[in-house]
Design a protein around this motif. Structure first.
Motif, PDB file in Angstrom:
ATOM      1  N   GLU A 253       0.846  -1.315   0.111  1.00  0.00           N
ATOM      2  CA  GLU A 253      -0.055   0.157   0.071  1.00  0.00           C
ATOM      3  C   GLU A 253       1.039   1.082  -0.100  1.00  0.00           C
ATOM      4  O   GLU A 253       0.461   2.171  -0.669  1.00  0.00           O
ATOM      5  CB  GLU A 253      -0.818   0.060   1.227  1.00  0.00           C
ATOM      6  N   ASP A 254       1.962   1.478   0.783  1.00  0.00           N
ATOM      7  CA  ASP A 254       2.868   2.463   0.798  1.00  0.00           C
ATOM      8  C   ASP A 254       3.520   2.575  -0.463  1.00  0.00           C
ATOM      9  O   ASP A 254       3.833   3.712  -1.135  1.00  0.00           O
ATOM     10  CB  ASP A 254       3.844   2.201   1.891  1.00  0.00           C
ATOM     11  N   ALA A 255       3.913   1.514  -1.168  1.00  0.00           N
ATOM     12  CA  ALA A 255       4.717   1.551  -2.412  1.00  0.00           C
ATOM     13  C   ALA A 255       3.492   2.208  -3.316  1.00  0.00           C
ATOM     14  O   ALA A 255       3.880   2.997  -4.529  1.00  0.00           O
ATOM     15  CB  ALA A 255       5.184   0.312  -2.989  1.00  0.00           C
ATOM     16  N   GLN A 256       2.380   1.721  -3.341  1.00  0.00           N
ATOM     17  CA  GLN A 256       1.417   2.039  -4.564  1.00  0.00           C
ATOM     18  C   GLN A 256       1.100   3.452  -4.369  1.00  0.00           C
ATOM     19  O   GLN A 256       0.786   4.290  -5.200  1.00  0.00           O
ATOM     20  CB  GLN A 256       0.035   1.067  -4.152  1.00  0.00           C
ATOM     21  N   LYS A 257       0.929   4.164  -3.156  1.00  0.00           N
ATOM     22  CA  LYS A 257       0.752   5.446  -2.868  1.00  0.00           C
ATOM     23  C   LYS A 257       1.861   6.342  -3.372  1.00  0.00           C
ATOM     24  O   LYS A 257       1.541   7.229  -4.017  1.00  0.00           O
ATOM     25  CB  LYS A 257       0.409   5.729  -1.328  1.00  0.00           C
ATOM     26  N   GLN A 258       3.130   5.847  -3.274  1.00  0.00           N
ATOM     27  CA  GLN A 258       4.207   6.727  -3.674  1.00  0.00           C
ATOM     28  C   GLN A 258       4.394   6.550  -5.000  1.00  0.00           C
ATOM     29  O   GLN A 258       4.657   7.675  -5.856  1.00  0.00           O
ATOM     30  CB  GLN A 258       5.479   6.028  -3.066  1.00  0.00           C
ATOM     31  N   LEU A 259       3.980   5.561  -5.840  1.00  0.00           N
ATOM     32  CA  LEU A 259       4.052   5.391  -7.312  1.00  0.00           C
ATOM     33  C   LEU A 259       3.057   6.220  -8.052  1.00  0.00           C
ATOM     34  O   LEU A 259       2.897   6.572  -9.157  1.00  0.00           O
ATOM     35  CB  LEU A 259       4.226   4.019  -7.638  1.00  0.00           C
ATOM     36  N   GLY A 260       1.953   6.313  -7.244  1.00  0.00           N
ATOM     37  CA  GLY A 260       0.729   7.239  -7.728  1.00  0.00           C
ATOM     38  C   GLY A 260      -0.253   6.363  -8.742  1.00  0.00           C
ATOM     39  O   GLY A 260      -0.187   4.992  -8.437  1.00  0.00           O
ATOM     40  N   LYS A 261      -1.160   7.081  -9.318  1.00  0.00           N
ATOM     41  CA  LYS A 261      -2.309   6.597 -10.062  1.00  0.00           C
ATOM     42  C   LYS A 261      -2.283   6.970 -11.399  1.00  0.00           C
ATOM     43  O   LYS A 261      -1.752   7.891 -11.774  1.00  0.00           O
ATOM     44  CB  LYS A 261      -3.704   6.830  -9.282  1.00  0.00           C
ATOM     45  N   GLU A 262      -2.909   6.234 -12.122  1.00  0.00           N
ATOM     46  CA  GLU A 262      -3.290   6.876 -13.669  1.00  0.00           C
ATOM     47  C   GLU A 262      -4.495   6.241 -14.042  1.00  0.00           C
ATOM     48  O   GLU A 262      -5.170   5.441 -13.346  1.00  0.00           O
ATOM     49  CB  GLU A 262      -2.070   6.128 -14.475  1.00  0.00           C
ATOM     50  N   GLU A 263      -5.000   6.929 -15.223  1.00  0.00           N
ATOM     51  CA  GLU A 263      -6.118   6.533 -15.782  1.00  0.00           C
ATOM     52  C   GLU A 263      -6.025   5.182 -16.328  1.00  0.00           C
ATOM     53  O   GLU A 263      -5.427   4.971 -17.361  1.00  0.00           O
ATOM     54  CB  GLU A 263      -7.100   7.644 -16.784  1.00  0.00           C
ATOM     55  N   LYS A 264      -7.068   4.226 -16.247  1.00  0.00           N
ATOM     56  CA  LYS A 264      -7.057   2.701 -16.831  1.00  0.00           C
ATOM     57  C   LYS A 264      -8.371   2.348 -17.506  1.00  0.00           C
ATOM     58  O   LYS A 264      -9.383   2.861 -16.884  1.00  0.00           O
ATOM     59  CB  LYS A 264      -6.598   1.705 -15.709  1.00  0.00           C
ATOM     60  N   GLN A 265      -8.102   2.023 -18.672  1.00  0.00           N
ATOM     61  CA  GLN A 265      -9.280   1.493 -19.213  1.00  0.00           C
ATOM     62  C   GLN A 265     -10.165   0.462 -18.864  1.00  0.00           C
ATOM     63  O   GLN A 265      -9.473  -0.777 -18.567  1.00  0.00           O
ATOM     64  CB  GLN A 265      -8.988   1.314 -20.589  1.00  0.00           C
ATOM     65  N   LYS A 266     -11.213   0.519 -18.383  1.00  0.00           N
ATOM     66  CA  LYS A 266     -12.288  -0.460 -17.840  1.00  0.00           C
ATOM     67  C   LYS A 266     -13.100  -0.955 -18.544  1.00  0.00           C
ATOM     68  O   LYS A 266     -13.719  -0.031 -19.451  1.00  0.00           O
ATOM     69  CB  LYS A 266     -12.701  -0.168 -16.332  1.00  0.00           C
ATOM     70  N   TYR A 267     -13.689  -2.219 -18.613  1.00  0.00           N
ATOM     71  CA  TYR A 267     -14.905  -2.608 -19.451  1.00  0.00           C
ATOM     72  C   TYR A 267     -15.689  -3.383 -18.577  1.00  0.00           C
ATOM     73  O   TYR A 267     -15.462  -3.877 -17.435  1.00  0.00           O
ATOM     74  CB  TYR A 267     -14.178  -3.744 -20.403  1.00  0.00           C
ATOM     75  N   LEU A 323      10.805  -4.036  -8.677  1.00  0.00           N
ATOM     76  CA  LEU A 323      10.058  -2.561  -9.096  1.00  0.00           C
ATOM     77  C   LEU A 323      11.024  -1.571  -8.532  1.00  0.00           C
ATOM     78  O   LEU A 323      11.331  -1.534  -7.543  1.00  0.00           O
ATOM     79  CB  LEU A 323       8.659  -2.638  -8.651  1.00  0.00           C
ATOM     80  N   ALA A 324      11.560  -0.794  -9.439  1.00  0.00           N
ATOM     81  CA  ALA A 324      12.605   0.339  -9.042  1.00  0.00           C
ATOM     82  C   ALA A 324      11.974   1.635  -9.293  1.00  0.00           C
ATOM     83  O   ALA A 324      11.325   1.942 -10.354  1.00  0.00           O
ATOM     84  CB  ALA A 324      13.819   0.164 -10.237  1.00  0.00           C
ATOM     85  N   PHE A 325      12.216   2.418  -8.473  1.00  0.00           N
ATOM     86  CA  PHE A 325      11.917   3.873  -8.171  1.00  0.00           C
ATOM     87  C   PHE A 325      13.198   4.461  -8.142  1.00  0.00           C
ATOM     88  O   PHE A 325      13.838   4.728  -6.933  1.00  0.00           O
ATOM     89  CB  PHE A 325      10.909   3.770  -7.052  1.00  0.00           C
TER      90      PHE A 325
END
Length: 350
Positions: A253-267, A323-325
């Protein structure tokens, strides 16, 4: 002390034990020619008559005029502490404080070989702190098996780390423009983490210190110091990060928050059915109908979601992949999956 009292919510015992040790160190320096050992500290805390014998020795030294003004001040403050505070504690409080202190000192005095290594004679000392080590670019390695020397390895690691951190930060006051780069490396960092690391990591960049640490998970750090805010400060001060496969939700969860979000296509897909003249047979218990009609609809939409989902961390990171940051020092590179090459197969076909 916090390495062994991580779940102690009452700071009184740690603060008071620290005060006792401080006064013992001051007192020991006066009668032992400035040299302090764990054996002397252990005797001062556990043997009542030992303090009395040293007072007699210091009284003669004081009357002979061998003490400087600073020494006299330290002597009087130590005597006042022992006579008016330490020796006047009730038996229960005194026993608890002594047990806190002897958890450290016993590790050094109970074994003969360890006593000789870490409390040698003054003329046998061959390590004088990190000032010479840092200035000459030397390397200090602590290699103690934590399974064999559990408490001792943690204590020595904490001492070395604190001594190193103090020396690194003190260089800023001496000659901030002409200081060489230094590096702190720790494997299984969760075994040796302390609260002071948060302040050091946040300020060490100015002192040209590179910190490289490896831990099992963020929860392992939290389990060691029991302070989520301190753990977050330490994590956010480590700019470059490599996340390997993990099942720890706190880390993910901490890694996900640091890496951020993006718009993803959903169906989304839906199917409907309709018919006429629906009938039911009482004998066969089967439904029958006429002119069935089917319809299907497929909708696409965008949703703001984490760039890397939980399955990526738990399932799609193979061995030796991470996964590298990373940062170049001027900009942050896009997060990316890397394949790392272990040193033991670097000469083989990859």
């Amino acid at each position: 002390m916090t390495l062994f009292s991580k779940n102690n919510s009452e700071s009184y015992w740690l603060d008071k034990a620290s005060q006792i040790l401080t006064e013992c160190i001051k007192f020991c320096r006066l009668y032992n020619d400035g040299y302090v050992t764990f054996l002397e500290l252990h005797r001062l805390v556990t043997i009542p008559d030992y303090y009395t014998d040293k007072i007699k020795f210091l009284r003669e030294k004081f009357l002979s005029g061998k003490f400087s003004t600073v020494n006299i001040h330290d002597l009087l403050s130590s005597i006042e502490f022992f006579e008016k505070e330490f020796n006047s504690l009730d038996s229960r409080t005194s026993a608890i404080l002594k047990s806190e202190i002897t958890r450290i000192t016993c590790s050094f005095v109970s074994d003969y070989d360890i006593l000789n290594i870490f409390s040698p004679k003054k003329e046998e000392i061959n390590f004088f702190g990190f000032e010479d080590v840092v200035n000459k670019g030397k390397i200090v390695v602590l290699n103690m098996n934590i399974s064999e020397y559990n408490n001792l390895s943690k204590i020595i690691a904490a001492y070395l780390k604190l001594d190193f951190q103090t020396e690194v930060m003190s260089r800023l006051a001496k000659d901030p423009k002409n200081i060489r780069s230094v590096c702190f490396i720790s494997d299984e960092y969760h075994e040796y983490i302390t609260d002071t690391d948060a302040n050091f990591f946040s300020q060490s960049r100015e002192a040209k210190c590179i910190n490289i640490v490896a831990t099992q998970s963020y929860t392992s750090l939290l389990n060691s110091i029991n302070n989520q805010y301190t753990v977050k400060v330490i994590i956010q001060n480590l700019i470059n990060k490599f996340w390997f496969r993990t099942d720890d939700t706190f880390t993910i969860e901490d890694a996900q928050k640091q890496l951020g979000k993006e718009e993803k296509q959903k169906y989304s897909q839906s199917i409907s059915e309709s018919s006429k003249n629906l009938k039911s047979s009482y004998l066969s218990n089967i439904l029958s109908f006429e002119k069935p009609n089917y319809s299907e609809s497929v909708n696409s939409y965008t949703q703001f979601d984490f760039i890397f989902d939980t399955n990526f961390f738990t399932q799609r990171l193979d061995t030796f992949n991470c996964l590298a940051f990373l940062s170049t020092g001027k900009q942050i590179l896009p997060p990316q999956k890397l394949k790392l090459i272990p040193y033991f197969i670097i000469d083989k076909d990859i």
